[in-house]
Design a protein around this motif. Structure first.
Motif, mmCIF file in Angstrom:
data_model
loop_
_atom_site.group_PDB
_atom_site.id
_atom_site.type_symbol
_atom_site.label_atom_id
_atom_site.label_comp_id
_atom_site.label_asym_id
_atom_site.label_seq_id
_atom_site.Cartn_x
_atom_site.Cartn_y
_atom_site.Cartn_z
ATOM 1 N N ALA A 83 0.832 -1.200 0.000
ATOM 2 C CA ALA A 83 0.000 0.000 0.000
ATOM 3 C C ALA A 83 0.866 1.249 0.000
ATOM 4 C CB ALA A 83 -0.912 -0.006 1.225
ATOM 5 N N THR A 84 1.953 1.231 0.751
ATOM 6 C CA THR A 84 2.885 2.358 0.799
ATOM 7 C C THR A 84 4.296 1.812 0.898
ATOM 8 O OG1 THR A 84 2.721 2.448 3.210
ATOM 9 C CG2 THR A 84 1.242 3.884 1.949
ATOM 10 N N PRO A 85 5.292 2.532 0.382
ATOM 11 C CA PRO A 85 6.667 2.068 0.502
ATOM 12 C C PRO A 85 7.173 2.264 1.921
ATOM 13 C CG PRO A 85 6.589 4.222 -0.552
ATOM 14 C CD PRO A 85 5.158 3.783 -0.374
ATOM 15 N N SER A 86 8.210 1.490 2.294
ATOM 16 C CA SER A 86 8.773 1.622 3.625
ATOM 17 C C SER A 86 9.604 2.884 3.769
ATOM 18 C CB SER A 86 9.647 0.400 3.936
ATOM 19 O OG SER A 86 10.668 0.267 2.960
ATOM 20 N N ASN A 87 9.962 3.506 2.676
ATOM 21 C CA ASN A 87 10.737 4.736 2.654
ATOM 22 C C ASN A 87 10.125 5.603 1.558
ATOM 23 O OD1 ASN A 87 12.807 6.615 1.653
ATOM 24 N ND2 ASN A 87 14.217 5.560 3.014
ATOM 25 N N PRO A 88 9.928 6.902 1.791
ATOM 26 C CA PRO A 88 9.235 7.729 0.784
ATOM 27 C C PRO A 88 9.935 7.818 -0.557
ATOM 28 C CG PRO A 88 10.148 9.074 2.568
ATOM 29 C CD PRO A 88 10.218 7.649 3.017
ATOM 30 N N VAL A 89 11.231 7.486 -0.629
ATOM 31 C CA VAL A 89 11.895 7.528 -1.930
ATOM 32 C C VAL A 89 11.917 6.160 -2.603
ATOM 33 C CG1 VAL A 89 13.340 9.454 -1.222
ATOM 34 C CG2 VAL A 89 14.227 7.127 -1.015
ATOM 35 N N LEU A 90 11.369 5.137 -1.946
ATOM 36 C CA LEU A 90 11.255 3.824 -2.572
ATOM 37 C C LEU A 90 9.919 3.732 -3.300
ATOM 38 C CD1 LEU A 90 12.632 1.497 0.253
ATOM 39 C CD2 LEU A 90 13.849 2.394 -1.741
ATOM 40 N N PRO A 91 9.890 3.181 -4.510
ATOM 41 C CA PRO A 91 8.636 3.090 -5.250
ATOM 42 C C PRO A 91 7.703 2.042 -4.659
ATOM 43 C CG PRO A 91 10.349 1.940 -6.430
ATOM 44 C CD PRO A 91 11.023 2.605 -5.268
#
Length: 377
Positions: A83-91
């Motif tokens: 649903a969301t990446p573990s890091n905001p810069v990971l897709p």
């Protein structure tokens, strides 16, 4: 060209890069540089890349900066979309649907503090099966550091049989297997310049480890030193890498691609990888000797650290650089969508010109949770 040949050519490019980096680390003699000229040349090259010039010539240029490898023919269990990446810069990733041009062989799962960007690309070396993953770190440190050099870690999948291969690099320097602590319980080693020295022959660092299916992955760090903690950072990154074919969610769908045109490139850059924008994505298509590039980004001004906005409308990108190139853009759902070609618009008149290609890209908005892996029909 077969996969083995593709990999060999790309590996030679990577090893040549390592050799050149060794020269770059040495003190340089006094010299003169036209800084303004260098900036213009750098921007021109970036614009040409965005315009979709993906000929074999680009394989040489990109080989000096991107470590790309083939995707081995190994079947991996589909991964559920996050649903969301573990890091905001990971897709955000999803299972391989067969309808996503940006389906890669391995992905980063964790990055250390200071790494603020990630990019994935396929096909920009001129071979549609080649992929590259890259994590962007802080600026280079040390006495010989240059302001434009940013630490980076490249992720690649080694072809079958390459994991245990240690020989000489392209400059003839002997490489050594320097055993490291296991990664997730499986063998790992450095490709070092001495029997007990993990640093690479070109002053980079290359770390290899075996995956559960018996394959091997590699991380290559550039502009990183022992003082930066590279020998701790790389095994930590490796432990969280997810192997296996995974589709990267993209901010668009593609419809009605004309007969005779083939996708030959896809990319997504996030964070510091995106030239001053929050993110940047693109596709390249080819028909015969004609190439056209489609790209999409948020409709915002770039940050001060990025490049100036590219020209809009259908005017040539930079007549002084290439009077034949053309580019056209529209705004939709908070996104800037552009089409362009270094060959101008004439070769694409029968497919509606640049405007016709813009209509084939369906933007999905700025909310990354709305992006899709069902990009093509």
């Amino acid at each position: 060209m077969n996969n083995r040949t593709d990999f060999t050519e790309d590996r030679l490019g990577a090893e040549l890069t390592a050799g050149l980096m060794a020269l770059a680390d040495a003190p340089a003699p006094a010299g003169r540089m036209d800084t303004a000229w260098a900036v213009r040349q750098g921007r021109s090259r970036l614009r040409r890349r965005r315009l979709g010039v993906t000929t074999a010539v680009m394989a040489v240029a990109l080989g000096a900066s991107v470590l790309a490898t083939t995707l081995p023919d190994r079947t991996a269990a589909p991964l559920k979309a996050a649903a969301t990446p573990s890091n905001p810069v990971l897709p955000i990733l999803g299972p391989d649907t067969g309808h996503d041009p940006l389906t890669v062989g391995a992905t980063f799962g964790w990055l250390p503090e200071g790494f603020g960007g990630v990019s994935y690309s396929i096909g920009f070396s001129g071979a549609p099966t080649l992929f590259s993953g890259k994590a962007y770190g802080p600026l280079q440190t040390g006495p010989n550091a240059l302001a434009m050099n940013r630490q980076a870690v490249f992720l690649s999948v080694l072809p079958p049989g390459e994991g245990a291969t240690v020989g000489r690099d392209i400059l003839g320097q002997q490489q050594y297997r320097v055993d490291a602590r296991p990664v997730n319980g499986r063998p790992a080693y450095w490709l070092g310049r001495g029997p007990h020295d993990p640093a690479g022959t070109g002053h980079d660092y290359r770390f290899r480890w075996q995956t559960a299916d018996g394959g091997w992955l590699e991380l290559q760090a550039t502009y990183m030193r022992a003082e930066d903690g590279v020998t701790d950072i790389m095994p930590s990154i490796a432990a969280k890498v997810a192997p296996g074919r995974q589709a990267v969610r993209l901010p668009f769908k593609v419809r009605d691609v004309p007969t005779g045109f083939t996708n030959v490139g896809a990319s997504l850059q996030i964070g510091t990888a995106a030239d001053g924008y929050p993110w940047y994505a693109g596709l390249n298509y080819q028909s015969g000797d004609n190439y056209i590039g489609l790209d999409i980004r948020p409709d915002v001004e770039p940050t001060a650290s990025g490049l100036q906005p590219l020209p809009q409308t259908g005017a040539p990108v930079d007549p002084s650089d290439d009077p034949t190139s053309a580019r056209s853009c529209i705004t939709s759902r908070g996104l800037r969508v552009c089409a362009g070609s270094a060959q101008g618009e004439a070769p694409f008149a029968s497919t509606g010109g640049l405007a016709g290609w813009l209509n084939r890209l369906v933007p999905l908005g700025t909310d990354r949770s709305d992006w899709t892996t069902a990009v093509t029909p």
